[in-house]
Design a protein around this motif. Structure first.
Motif, PDB file in Angstrom:
ATOM      1  N   ARG A  83     -13.999  -8.307   0.439  1.00 55.01           N
ATOM      2  CA  ARG A  83     -12.633  -7.894   0.758  1.00 55.01           C
ATOM      3  C   ARG A  83     -11.742  -8.032  -0.481  1.00 55.01           C
ATOM      4  NH1 ARG A  83     -11.741 -11.209   4.735  1.00 55.01           N
ATOM      5  NH2 ARG A  83     -12.894  -9.883   6.178  1.00 55.01           N
ATOM      6  N   LEU A  84     -11.942  -9.098  -1.244  1.00 56.76           N
ATOM      7  CA  LEU A  84     -11.179  -9.260  -2.485  1.00 56.76           C
ATOM      8  C   LEU A  84     -11.524  -8.163  -3.491  1.00 56.76           C
ATOM      9  CD1 LEU A  84     -11.350 -13.152  -2.993  1.00 56.76           C
ATOM     10  CD2 LEU A  84      -9.421 -11.796  -2.168  1.00 56.76           C
ATOM     11  N   LYS A  85     -12.820  -7.822  -3.558  1.00 58.96           N
ATOM     12  CA  LYS A  85     -13.224  -6.742  -4.460  1.00 58.96           C
ATOM     13  C   LYS A  85     -12.572  -5.420  -4.073  1.00 58.96           C
ATOM     14  CE  LYS A  85     -16.194  -8.480  -7.472  1.00 58.96           C
ATOM     15  NZ  LYS A  85     -16.024  -8.322  -8.938  1.00 58.96           N
ATOM     16  N   ARG A  86     -12.467  -5.172  -2.781  1.00 57.05           N
ATOM     17  CA  ARG A  86     -11.828  -3.932  -2.335  1.00 57.05           C
ATOM     18  C   ARG A  86     -10.331  -3.957  -2.633  1.00 57.05           C
ATOM     19  NH1 ARG A  86     -15.615  -4.989   2.268  1.00 57.05           N
ATOM     20  NH2 ARG A  86     -17.394  -3.638   1.867  1.00 57.05           N
ATOM     21  N   ASP A  87      -9.738  -5.142  -2.581  1.00 57.96           N
ATOM     22  CA  ASP A  87      -8.336  -5.256  -2.982  1.00 57.96           C
ATOM     23  C   ASP A  87      -8.172  -4.928  -4.468  1.00 57.96           C
ATOM     24  OD1 ASP A  87      -7.695  -5.995  -0.416  1.00 57.96           O
ATOM     25  OD2 ASP A  87      -7.694  -8.143  -0.828  1.00 57.96           O
ATOM     26  N   GLU A  88      -9.118  -5.390  -5.291  1.00 54.44           N
ATOM     27  CA  GLU A  88      -9.070  -5.061  -6.719  1.00 54.44           C
ATOM     28  C   GLU A  88      -9.176  -3.553  -6.930  1.00 54.44           C
ATOM     29  OE1 GLU A  88     -12.075  -7.204  -8.789  1.00 54.44           O
ATOM     30  OE2 GLU A  88     -11.359  -9.183  -8.157  1.00 54.44           O
ATOM     31  N   LEU A  89     -10.001  -2.903  -6.118  1.00 55.05           N
ATOM     32  CA  LEU A  89     -10.111  -1.447  -6.228  1.00 55.05           C
ATOM     33  C   LEU A  89      -8.785  -0.779  -5.880  1.00 55.05           C
ATOM     34  CD1 LEU A  89     -11.743   1.114  -6.657  1.00 55.05           C
ATOM     35  CD2 LEU A  89     -12.532   0.941  -4.283  1.00 55.05           C
ATOM     36  N   GLY A  90      -8.084  -1.306  -4.874  1.00 52.20           N
ATOM     37  CA  GLY A  90      -6.772  -0.767  -4.533  1.00 52.20           C
ATOM     38  C   GLY A  90      -5.788  -0.903  -5.681  1.00 52.20           C
ATOM     39  N   ILE A  91      -5.847  -2.035  -6.374  1.00 49.15           N
ATOM     40  CA  ILE A  91      -4.973  -2.234  -7.537  1.00 49.15           C
ATOM     41  C   ILE A  91      -5.320  -1.242  -8.638  1.00 49.15           C
ATOM     42  CG2 ILE A  91      -4.347  -3.859  -9.361  1.00 49.15           C
ATOM     43  CD1 ILE A  91      -4.775  -6.120  -7.347  1.00 49.15           C
ATOM     44  N   ALA A  92      -6.621  -1.058  -8.898  1.00 51.68           N
ATOM     45  CA  ALA A  92      -7.041  -0.133  -9.958  1.00 51.68           C
ATOM     46  C   ALA A  92      -6.612   1.294  -9.644  1.00 51.68           C
ATOM     47  CB  ALA A  92      -8.558  -0.210 -10.145  1.00 51.68           C
ATOM     48  N   ARG A  93      -6.720   1.690  -8.401  1.00 50.70           N
ATOM     49  CA  ARG A  93      -6.299   3.049  -8.026  1.00 50.70           C
ATOM     50  C   ARG A  93      -4.782   3.199  -8.148  1.00 50.70           C
ATOM     51  NH1 ARG A  93     -10.298   3.840  -2.756  1.00 50.70           N
ATOM     52  NH2 ARG A  93     -12.123   4.560  -3.944  1.00 50.70           N
ATOM     53  N   ALA A  94      -4.045   2.142  -7.820  1.00 48.72           N
ATOM     54  CA  ALA A  94      -2.594   2.190  -7.986  1.00 48.72           C
ATOM     55  C   ALA A  94      -2.227   2.296  -9.465  1.00 48.72           C
ATOM     56  CB  ALA A  94      -1.954   0.952  -7.357  1.00 48.72           C
ATOM     57  N   GLN A  95      -2.988   1.587 -10.319  1.00 48.26           N
ATOM     58  CA  GLN A  95      -2.734   1.677 -11.756  1.00 48.26           C
ATOM     59  C   GLN A  95      -3.054   3.072 -12.286  1.00 48.26           C
ATOM     60  OE1 GLN A  95      -5.222  -1.574 -13.031  1.00 48.26           O
ATOM     61  NE2 GLN A  95      -3.538  -3.054 -12.999  1.00 48.26           N
ATOM     62  N   ALA A  96      -4.114   3.697 -11.764  1.00 49.12           N
ATOM     63  CA  ALA A  96      -4.430   5.067 -12.172  1.00 49.12           C
ATOM     64  C   ALA A  96      -3.329   6.027 -11.730  1.00 49.12           C
ATOM     65  CB  ALA A  96      -5.774   5.486 -11.581  1.00 49.12           C
ATOM     66  N   PHE A  97      -2.794   5.798 -10.542  1.00 52.08           N
ATOM     67  CA  PHE A  97      -1.673   6.621 -10.068  1.00 52.08           C
ATOM     68  C   PHE A  97      -0.455   6.435 -10.969  1.00 52.08           C
ATOM     69  CE2 PHE A  97       2.257   6.510  -7.495  1.00 52.08           C
ATOM     70  CZ  PHE A  97       2.348   7.862  -7.183  1.00 52.08           C
ATOM     71  N   ALA A  98      -0.178   5.168 -11.340  1.00 52.06           N
ATOM     72  CA  ALA A  98       0.987   4.908 -12.192  1.00 52.06           C
ATOM     73  C   ALA A  98       0.829   5.527 -13.574  1.00 52.06           C
ATOM     74  CB  ALA A  98       1.204   3.397 -12.310  1.00 52.06           C
ATOM     75  N   ALA A  99      -0.420   5.518 -14.093  1.00 53.05           N
ATOM     76  CA  ALA A  99      -0.638   6.080 -15.434  1.00 53.05           C
ATOM     77  C   ALA A  99      -0.402   7.583 -15.472  1.00 53.05           C
ATOM     78  CB  ALA A  99      -2.056   5.764 -15.900  1.00 53.05           C
ATOM     79  N   GLY A 100      -0.544   8.246 -14.342  1.00 51.17           N
ATOM     80  CA  GLY A 100      -0.361   9.692 -14.326  1.00 51.17           C
ATOM     81  C   GLY A 100       1.066  10.141 -14.107  1.00 51.17           C
ATOM     82  N   LEU A 158     -19.479  -1.548  -5.783  1.00 50.15           N
ATOM     83  CA  LEU A 158     -20.801  -1.110  -5.336  1.00 50.15           C
ATOM     84  C   LEU A 158     -21.865  -2.140  -5.708  1.00 50.15           C
ATOM     85  CD1 LEU A 158     -22.680   1.127  -4.211  1.00 50.15           C
ATOM     86  CD2 LEU A 158     -22.755   2.053  -6.529  1.00 50.15           C
ATOM     87  N   TRP A 159     -21.794  -2.650  -6.922  1.00 52.50           N
ATOM     88  CA  TRP A 159     -22.758  -3.670  -7.365  1.00 52.50           C
ATOM     89  C   TRP A 159     -22.565  -4.961  -6.561  1.00 52.50           C
ATOM     90  CZ3 TRP A 159     -27.222  -4.345  -9.210  1.00 52.50           C
ATOM     91  CH2 TRP A 159     -27.606  -5.516  -9.864  1.00 52.50           C
ATOM     92  N   ALA A 160     -21.328  -5.331  -6.282  1.00 58.27           N
ATOM     93  CA  ALA A 160     -21.066  -6.527  -5.483  1.00 58.27           C
ATOM     94  C   ALA A 160     -21.608  -6.357  -4.062  1.00 58.27           C
ATOM     95  CB  ALA A 160     -19.566  -6.823  -5.440  1.00 58.27           C
ATOM     96  N   GLU A 161     -21.513  -5.150  -3.516  1.00 55.29           N
ATOM     97  CA  GLU A 161     -22.071  -4.899  -2.185  1.00 55.29           C
ATOM     98  C   GLU A 161     -23.586  -5.078  -2.194  1.00 55.29           C
ATOM     99  OE1 GLU A 161     -18.839  -1.703  -0.338  1.00 55.29           O
ATOM    100  OE2 GLU A 161     -20.719  -0.997  -1.212  1.00 55.29           O
ATOM    101  N   TRP A 162     -24.231  -4.566  -3.233  1.00 50.94           N
ATOM    102  CA  TRP A 162     -25.677  -4.716  -3.306  1.00 50.94           C
ATOM    103  C   TRP A 162     -26.063  -6.179  -3.514  1.00 50.94           C
ATOM    104  CZ3 TRP A 162     -29.566  -2.822  -1.313  1.00 50.94           C
ATOM    105  CH2 TRP A 162     -30.850  -3.019  -1.819  1.00 50.94           C
ATOM    106  N   GLN A 163     -25.316  -6.917  -4.326  1.00 52.70           N
ATOM    107  CA  GLN A 163     -25.581  -8.340  -4.495  1.00 52.70           C
ATOM    108  C   GLN A 163     -25.355  -9.099  -3.192  1.00 52.70           C
ATOM    109  OE1 GLN A 163     -26.781  -9.805  -7.548  1.00 52.70           O
ATOM    110  NE2 GLN A 163     -27.115  -7.599  -7.743  1.00 52.70           N
ATOM    111  N   THR A 164     -24.362  -8.671  -2.425  1.00 57.13           N
ATOM    112  CA  THR A 164     -24.110  -9.302  -1.128  1.00 57.13           C
ATOM    113  C   THR A 164     -25.261  -9.042  -0.172  1.00 57.13           C
ATOM    114  OG1 THR A 164     -21.717  -9.097  -1.434  1.00 57.13           O
ATOM    115  CG2 THR A 164     -22.507  -9.415   0.817  1.00 57.13           C
ATOM    116  N   VAL A 165     -25.811  -7.823  -0.206  1.00 55.79           N
ATOM    117  CA  VAL A 165     -26.988  -7.517   0.610  1.00 55.79           C
ATOM    118  C   VAL A 165     -28.139  -8.442   0.226  1.00 55.79           C
ATOM    119  CG1 VAL A 165     -28.753  -5.770   1.057  1.00 55.79           C
ATOM    120  CG2 VAL A 165     -26.343  -5.129   1.029  1.00 55.79           C
ATOM    121  N   ALA A 166     -28.376  -8.604  -1.077  1.00 57.17           N
ATOM    122  CA  ALA A 166     -29.457  -9.483  -1.529  1.00 57.17           C
ATOM    123  C   ALA A 166     -29.203 -10.931  -1.112  1.00 57.17           C
ATOM    124  CB  ALA A 166     -29.604  -9.387  -3.051  1.00 57.17           C
TER     125      ALA A 166
END
Length: 462
Positions: A83-100, A158-166
């Motif tokens: 869930r924290l990783k997905r929050d980081e993705l939300g921040i990164a997408r917001a930063q990409a939006f701001a950069a444009g 995606l890598w964190a999801e696979w590590q979580t599966v393992a």
């Protein structure tokens, strides 16, 4: 002419006010209790949202216990760390939006009121509108850097999801293995209780000295200690699994089915090694991060050129003379010239370049080591399985002889101790073999997982 100018600036002010009216508003977000979910029945694992396409057909039903796949599905859907990783993705997408976003123009307004009244004197004013041209020049580089950064975060998820599966598969196996060890030790404790009763009765009757009885007493105490140590280890692993699934510590967790089993062939391992940089999500994430840094370096190089600000203005002086003008502001590149930022971005790019090479080398080395370890463990498992079966037969025969009174208790205890050690050694090696197998699959990366992810497909394209 005067009316036209005045109407134009009134329209500009109205547009500015309308833009301010579309601003974001604040909403409070209270903190949670962090207690976790109290029951597995309250959790869900939507198959349509799972990262592995094969899971879409797997029946998810916690009512009959959780198998290895269901545990992994719950971990992906409910892990607090993901869930924290997905929050980081939300921040990164917001930063990409701001950069444009385009930089906002600057509006300046000033007025001069005459201190003395006189014929023909009016209040002077000046209206200006300017734009930072330098920010426009670097916009494309900043947008590219932000997009690649968001892609990196997505691939890291995606890598964190696979590590979580393992990790879920490993914890599932560890819980089952430790429960099997606990069951074996409990059976041994019950069997030794009869021998212990016999030894203590002989001590009370004076037919046995404490020196002679020490082997039997120590065997019983050793099993008791092993059982306590196993219980502590089981509590730790079950707690880790509860935390991975986002469950409260007191939530009941029923596990069912066999441990996860995977045995990649040597050809599959070699194919994964050959195709490693194009299929491992963490390596694809590093590639995306490197591309983002390339764009940052280009942006820093573009920023070394003089900053340019262009504006237009209209004014009226106190004599009611109207003028229109052009303003240009330029930074003189005498001292800074953005050389510091360029050096930082270039050094950062070199670090990412070397980090990628180190990661690929370490991954190849780990895969080769685990492959050799699995071959060794397979041979050890075959030997221990045969040895354990032989000692179990000897234990069963000795137990019948002991109950019939044709075998002395020291010999009986020695046979039982050897059989117990062999059984526990076999369970330990089975757990280590499962751990290495799951680790190898995690290092290989899952083809379906990567192929189903758009950022992975994009990053792996030459």
């Amino acid at each position: 002419m005067i009316g036209c100018n005045r109407g134009r600036w009134i329209g500009l002010m109205l547009a500015t006010l309308l833009g301010v009216g579309g601003c974001a508003t604040y909403a409070d977000l209270p903190l949670g209790s962090g207690a976790g979910v109290t029951g597995v029945a309250r959790l869900s694992a939507p198959t349509s949202e799972m990262p592995l396409p094969a899971w879409s057909t797997h029946r998810f039903d916690p009512a009959d216990g959780l198998d290895a796949t269901e545990v992994a599905m719950l971990a992906v859907a409910n892990s607090p760390q993901l869930r924290l990783k997905r929050d980081e993705l939300g921040i990164a997408r917001a930063q990409a939006f701001a950069a444009g976003l385009l930089p906002d123009p600057q509006l300046s307004v000033s007025a001069d009121v005459p201190r003395r009244s006189g014929a023909g004197l009016v209040t002077a004013y000046s209206l200006g509108l300017s734009e930072d041209i330098g920010a426009l020049l670097t916009r494309s580089s900043r947008r590219a850097a932000a997009r690649d950064q968001a892609s990196q975060v997505n691939l890291d998820l995606l890598w964190a999801e696979w590590q979580t599966v393992a990790q879920a598969r490993l914890l599932f196996d560890q819980v089952l293995n430790l429960r099997a060890q606990r069951g074996r030790l409990e059976r041994e404790q019950q069997a030794l209780a009869t021998v212990g009763t016999y030894i203590r009765a002989a001590l009370d009757a004076g037919n046995l000295t404490y020196d002679s009885a020490s082997a039997g007493l120590n065997a019983e105490a050793d099993v008791h200690k092993r059982l306590a140590d196993t219980a502590v280890a089981l509590h730790q692993v079950e707690g880790d699994l509860h935390q991975l699934l986002g469950l409260a510590p007191t939530a009941k967790l029923d596990l069912a089915g066999a441990p996860y089993l995977n045995q990649p062939t040597p050809s599959q391992v070699q194919a994964a090694l050959d195709d490693l940089p194009r299929r491992r999500p963490d390596l694809l994430a590093l590639q995306a991060g490197y591309q983002s840094q390339q764009a940052k370096l280009r942006s820093a190089i573009l920023a070394q050129f003089p900053a340019l600000n262009i504006g237009f203005n209209t004014a009226r002086d106190t004599s009611a003379v109207y003028t229109n003008g052009l303003s240009i502001g330029i930074t003189l590149p005498l001292f800074d010239r953005n050389r510091g930022n360029i050096a930082i971005e270039r050094a950062t790019r070199q670090q990412l370049h070397d980090d990628y090479a180190v990661r690929v080398l370490a991954t190849r080395s780990d895969m080769q080591r685990i492959t050799r370890d699995l071959a060794t463990l397979d041979g050890q498992l075959a030997t221990l399985t045969a040895h354990s079966q032989q000692l179990d037969q000897a234990r069963a025969s000795a137990e019948r002889a002991w109950q019939a009174g044709s075998l002395d208790w020291p010999t009986y205890l020695a046979i039982r101790t050897n059989a117990l050690s062999a059984d526990l050694d076999l369970l330990t090696v089975q757990q280590e073999r499962a751990r290495q197998s799951i680790a190898l699959e995690a290092l290989l990366g899952n083809t379906d997982l990567v192929a189903a992810h758009p950022d992975a497909a994009k990053a792996s394209t030459p």
